[in-house]
Design a protein around this motif. Sequence first.
Motif, PDB file in Angstrom:
ATOM      1  N   TRP A  88      43.041  41.687  34.741  1.00  0.00           N
ATOM      2  CA  TRP A  88      43.323  42.259  36.055  1.00  0.00           C
ATOM      3  C   TRP A  88      44.813  42.200  36.326  1.00  0.00           C
ATOM      4  CZ3 TRP A  88      40.698  37.710  35.271  1.00  0.00           C
ATOM      5  CH2 TRP A  88      41.227  36.545  35.804  1.00  0.00           C
ATOM      6  N   TRP A 108      34.600  45.910  39.331  1.00  0.00           N
ATOM      7  CA  TRP A 108      35.018  45.874  37.931  1.00  0.00           C
ATOM      8  C   TRP A 108      34.315  46.963  37.142  1.00  0.00           C
ATOM      9  CZ3 TRP A 108      31.288  42.820  39.990  1.00  0.00           C
ATOM     10  CH2 TRP A 108      30.090  42.671  39.293  1.00  0.00           C
ATOM     11  N   VAL A 131      32.193  38.095  37.452  1.00  0.00           N
ATOM     12  CA  VAL A 131      32.617  39.199  36.581  1.00  0.00           C
ATOM     13  C   VAL A 131      32.624  38.736  35.127  1.00  0.00           C
ATOM     14  CG1 VAL A 131      34.511  40.779  36.010  1.00  0.00           C
ATOM     15  CG2 VAL A 131      33.945  40.318  38.406  1.00  0.00           C
ATOM     16  N   LEU A 144      38.904  43.990  35.936  1.00  0.00           N
ATOM     17  CA  LEU A 144      38.587  43.526  37.285  1.00  0.00           C
ATOM     18  C   LEU A 144      39.528  44.306  38.198  1.00  0.00           C
ATOM     19  CD1 LEU A 144      38.137  39.836  38.356  1.00  0.00           C
ATOM     20  CD2 LEU A 144      39.209  41.535  39.817  1.00  0.00           C
TER      21      LEU A 144
END
Length: 150
Positions: free
Chosen positions: A121, A70, A107, A85
């Motif tokens: 993401w 990330w 994350v 991410l």
Amino acid sequence: MSVTIRRVKKEDEEAWTNLWEQYNVFYKRTIPIEVTKKTFERLCDENVRMYGAVAVDNSSQQQIVGFVTWYPHANTSSIEEVVYLNDLFVDPTIRNKGAGRALIEHVADHAKTIPAHHVYWLTQHFNHRAQLLYTKVANKSDYVHYMKSL
């Protein structure tokens, strides 16, 4: 299964690369070896704002069973940075046992320390198994992703 999530380190290169290659096969892409090596180098460099972590199986002599990458970046719709991410992969033989969720939460925890506005993401439309997890830990956006190769 119990996993520990920790920052990737140089000693992880062989295990990480093995999982990275499986990840690339799944997504039907070929990444040149020099790109793989540079990516791993960046993940281990504390001066580069590209981060990597691994999931370590606590019951199997510290075997690495997954990874996540990330990076934070500025955003035009918030004062805070956002976190992308970039890559997430868990060994197919141990999926649905919490490693993927733990990597995502790792994350998110890091993003909170920045502090970031949100983590986001992408995944491919055919990755249904991963989407089963993603819909439990995040909200699906209405955006469609486009890319122009250069």
